[in-house]
Design a protein around this motif. Sequence first.
Motif, PDB file in Angstrom:
ATOM      1  N   TRP A  64      33.402  12.474  15.385  1.00  0.00           N
ATOM      2  CA  TRP A  64      34.482  13.507  15.007  1.00  0.00           C
ATOM      3  C   TRP A  64      35.405  13.561  14.368  1.00  0.00           C
ATOM      4  CZ3 TRP A  64      33.721  18.298  13.884  1.00  0.00           C
ATOM      5  CH2 TRP A  64      34.549  19.497  13.848  1.00  0.00           C
ATOM      6  N   GLY A  65      36.483  12.085  14.411  1.00  0.00           N
ATOM      7  CA  GLY A  65      37.594  11.188  14.388  1.00  0.00           C
ATOM      8  C   GLY A  65      37.720  11.202  12.565  1.00  0.00           C
ATOM      9  N   LYS A  66      36.089  11.159  11.855  1.00  0.00           N
ATOM     10  CA  LYS A  66      36.156  10.586  10.758  1.00  0.00           C
ATOM     11  C   LYS A  66      35.318  12.022   9.388  1.00  0.00           C
ATOM     12  CE  LYS A  66      34.819   7.393   9.389  1.00  0.00           C
ATOM     13  NZ  LYS A  66      35.797   6.306   8.544  1.00  0.00           N
ATOM     14  N   LEU A  67      36.026  13.145  10.239  1.00  0.00           N
ATOM     15  CA  LEU A  67      35.763  14.470   9.534  1.00  0.00           C
ATOM     16  C   LEU A  67      37.305  15.086   9.627  1.00  0.00           C
ATOM     17  CD1 LEU A  67      32.896  15.936  10.854  1.00  0.00           C
ATOM     18  CD2 LEU A  67      32.961  14.524   8.637  1.00  0.00           C
ATOM     19  N   THR A  68      37.866  15.738   8.703  1.00  0.00           N
ATOM     20  CA  THR A  68      39.265  16.079   8.426  1.00  0.00           C
ATOM     21  C   THR A  68      39.069  17.556   7.440  1.00  0.00           C
ATOM     22  OG1 THR A  68      40.460  13.866   8.531  1.00  0.00           O
ATOM     23  CG2 THR A  68      42.076  16.405   7.704  1.00  0.00           C
ATOM     24  N   TYR A  69      39.405  18.778   7.766  1.00  0.00           N
ATOM     25  CA  TYR A  69      38.944  20.143   7.640  1.00  0.00           C
ATOM     26  C   TYR A  69      39.592  20.113   6.506  1.00  0.00           C
ATOM     27  CZ  TYR A  69      38.104  24.930   6.617  1.00  0.00           C
ATOM     28  OH  TYR A  69      37.325  26.215   5.907  1.00  0.00           O
ATOM     29  N   ASP A  70      39.581  20.978   5.542  1.00  0.00           N
ATOM     30  CA  ASP A  70      40.110  20.898   3.644  1.00  0.00           C
ATOM     31  C   ASP A  70      39.806  22.372   4.098  1.00  0.00           C
ATOM     32  OD1 ASP A  70      41.341  20.940   1.030  1.00  0.00           O
ATOM     33  OD2 ASP A  70      40.272  19.194   1.121  1.00  0.00           O
ATOM     34  N   PRO A  71      40.881  23.262   3.681  1.00  0.00           N
ATOM     35  CA  PRO A  71      41.093  24.615   3.140  1.00  0.00           C
ATOM     36  C   PRO A  71      41.066  25.151   2.257  1.00  0.00           C
ATOM     37  CG  PRO A  71      43.259  23.726   4.449  1.00  0.00           C
ATOM     38  CD  PRO A  71      42.334  22.780   4.668  1.00  0.00           C
ATOM     39  N   VAL A  72      41.287  24.124   1.199  1.00  0.00           N
ATOM     40  CA  VAL A  72      40.866  23.658  -0.236  1.00  0.00           C
ATOM     41  C   VAL A  72      39.625  24.440  -0.482  1.00  0.00           C
ATOM     42  CG1 VAL A  72      41.338  23.142  -2.627  1.00  0.00           C
ATOM     43  CG2 VAL A  72      43.457  23.950  -0.880  1.00  0.00           C
ATOM     44  N   GLN A  73      38.753  23.238  -0.052  1.00  0.00           N
ATOM     45  CA  GLN A  73      37.407  22.641   0.548  1.00  0.00           C
ATOM     46  C   GLN A  73      36.608  24.013   0.408  1.00  0.00           C
ATOM     47  OE1 GLN A  73      35.825  20.947  -2.212  1.00  0.00           O
ATOM     48  NE2 GLN A  73      36.294  18.484  -2.248  1.00  0.00           N
ATOM     49  N   GLY A  74      36.880  24.798   1.302  1.00  0.00           N
ATOM     50  CA  GLY A  74      35.995  25.060   2.185  1.00  0.00           C
ATOM     51  C   GLY A  74      35.640  24.452   3.199  1.00  0.00           C
ATOM     52  N   GLY A  75      35.630  23.590   3.639  1.00  0.00           N
ATOM     53  CA  GLY A  75      34.673  22.344   4.069  1.00  0.00           C
ATOM     54  C   GLY A  75      35.222  20.612   4.557  1.00  0.00           C
ATOM     55  N   PHE A  76      34.768  20.090   5.251  1.00  0.00           N
ATOM     56  CA  PHE A  76      35.427  18.911   5.873  1.00  0.00           C
ATOM     57  C   PHE A  76      35.225  17.465   5.072  1.00  0.00           C
ATOM     58  CE2 PHE A  76      33.948  21.573   9.775  1.00  0.00           C
ATOM     59  CZ  PHE A  76      35.487  20.714  10.576  1.00  0.00           C
ATOM     60  N   VAL A  77      36.156  16.963   5.334  1.00  0.00           N
ATOM     61  CA  VAL A  77      35.965  15.643   4.157  1.00  0.00           C
ATOM     62  C   VAL A  77      35.777  14.328   4.736  1.00  0.00           C
ATOM     63  CG1 VAL A  77      37.690  14.714   2.092  1.00  0.00           C
ATOM     64  CG2 VAL A  77      37.484  16.921   2.296  1.00  0.00           C
ATOM     65  N   THR A  78      35.501  13.510   4.555  1.00  0.00           N
ATOM     66  CA  THR A  78      35.516  11.807   5.004  1.00  0.00           C
ATOM     67  C   THR A  78      35.416  11.218   4.330  1.00  0.00           C
ATOM     68  OG1 THR A  78      34.208  11.089   6.097  1.00  0.00           O
ATOM     69  CG2 THR A  78      32.926  12.687   5.119  1.00  0.00           C
ATOM     70  N   ASP A  79      35.428  10.329   4.329  1.00  0.00           N
ATOM     71  CA  ASP A  79      35.531   8.922   3.541  1.00  0.00           C
ATOM     72  C   ASP A  79      34.223   8.354   3.585  1.00  0.00           C
ATOM     73  OD1 ASP A  79      35.998   8.178   6.545  1.00  0.00           O
ATOM     74  OD2 ASP A  79      37.977   6.200   5.085  1.00  0.00           O
ATOM     75  N   LEU A  80      33.231   9.116   4.210  1.00  0.00           N
ATOM     76  CA  LEU A  80      32.073   7.982   4.437  1.00  0.00           C
ATOM     77  C   LEU A  80      31.273   7.807   3.558  1.00  0.00           C
ATOM     78  CD1 LEU A  80      30.173  10.166   7.321  1.00  0.00           C
ATOM     79  CD2 LEU A  80      31.601   7.769   7.870  1.00  0.00           C
ATOM     80  N   THR A  81      30.471   6.272   3.003  1.00  0.00           N
ATOM     81  CA  THR A  81      29.334   6.591   2.296  1.00  0.00           C
ATOM     82  C   THR A  81      28.557   6.646   2.972  1.00  0.00           C
ATOM     83  OG1 THR A  81      29.455   3.865   2.951  1.00  0.00           O
ATOM     84  CG2 THR A  81      31.666   5.138   1.378  1.00  0.00           C
ATOM     85  N   GLU A  82      27.263   6.421   1.961  1.00  0.00           N
ATOM     86  CA  GLU A  82      26.456   6.315   2.197  1.00  0.00           C
ATOM     87  C   GLU A  82      25.740   5.710   2.923  1.00  0.00           C
ATOM     88  OE1 GLU A  82      21.029   7.345  -0.024  1.00  0.00           O
ATOM     89  OE2 GLU A  82      23.197   7.501  -1.014  1.00  0.00           O
ATOM     90  N   ALA A  83      25.908   4.312   1.887  1.00  0.00           N
ATOM     91  CA  ALA A  83      25.967   2.730   3.137  1.00  0.00           C
ATOM     92  C   ALA A  83      26.074   2.974   4.553  1.00  0.00           C
ATOM     93  CB  ALA A  83      26.538   1.270   1.785  1.00  0.00           C
ATOM     94  N   GLU A  84      27.400   3.276   4.686  1.00  0.00           N
ATOM     95  CA  GLU A  84      27.983   3.210   6.258  1.00  0.00           C
ATOM     96  C   GLU A  84      27.422   3.854   7.027  1.00  0.00           C
ATOM     97  OE1 GLU A  84      32.387   3.313   8.151  1.00  0.00           O
ATOM     98  OE2 GLU A  84      31.918   4.778   5.956  1.00  0.00           O
ATOM     99  N   VAL A  85      26.935   5.059   6.476  1.00  0.00           N
ATOM    100  CA  VAL A  85      26.075   6.027   6.997  1.00  0.00           C
ATOM    101  C   VAL A  85      25.070   5.346   7.578  1.00  0.00           C
ATOM    102  CG1 VAL A  85      24.493   8.598   7.732  1.00  0.00           C
ATOM    103  CG2 VAL A  85      27.202   8.294   7.275  1.00  0.00           C
ATOM    104  N   GLN A  86      23.892   4.605   6.688  1.00  0.00           N
ATOM    105  CA  GLN A  86      22.558   4.268   6.870  1.00  0.00           C
ATOM    106  C   GLN A  86      22.817   2.682   8.121  1.00  0.00           C
ATOM    107  OE1 GLN A  86      20.116   5.973   6.327  1.00  0.00           O
ATOM    108  NE2 GLN A  86      20.833   7.333   4.797  1.00  0.00           N
ATOM    109  N   GLY A  87      23.901   2.470   7.733  1.00  0.00           N
ATOM    110  CA  GLY A  87      24.188   0.970   8.456  1.00  0.00           C
ATOM    111  C   GLY A  87      24.818   1.691  10.300  1.00  0.00           C
ATOM    112  N   ALA A  88      24.564   2.624  10.299  1.00  0.00           N
ATOM    113  CA  ALA A  88      25.113   3.220  11.242  1.00  0.00           C
ATOM    114  C   ALA A  88      23.981   2.698  12.679  1.00  0.00           C
ATOM    115  CB  ALA A  88      25.179   4.419  12.064  1.00  0.00           C
TER     116      ALA A  88
END
Length: 116
Positions: A64-88
Amino acid sequence: MTTSTHPLVSSDNVNGTDVYGRDGAHIGAIDHLMIDKASGKVAYAVMGFGGFLGLGEDYRPVPWGKLTYDPVQGGFVTDLTEAEVQGAPERHDRWYDDRDWERRTHEHYGVPIYWI
């Protein structure tokens, strides 16, 4: 998701919320949350990545600490990359009951462990 200024949100309003990269690109959506029973803290957002119309989508728990709610986007923002997620660390059937897996996952993503 509602863009209310109230600090609390119902989990059913979080499920399905889009997640964006820092560049604004859509990278997935939250499928559901995993909540620590003892502390009440949200531990993970299980996110759906890839796929089309729900087919071929891959679900991955993201601290959860990788996500930040952004009211402008109306969603969550993260600095995750596909490679980081795939390498978890690879999940197994009872990943949510395995503190060693959780510790390695938090270290992989570089976020504080929620239960400490």
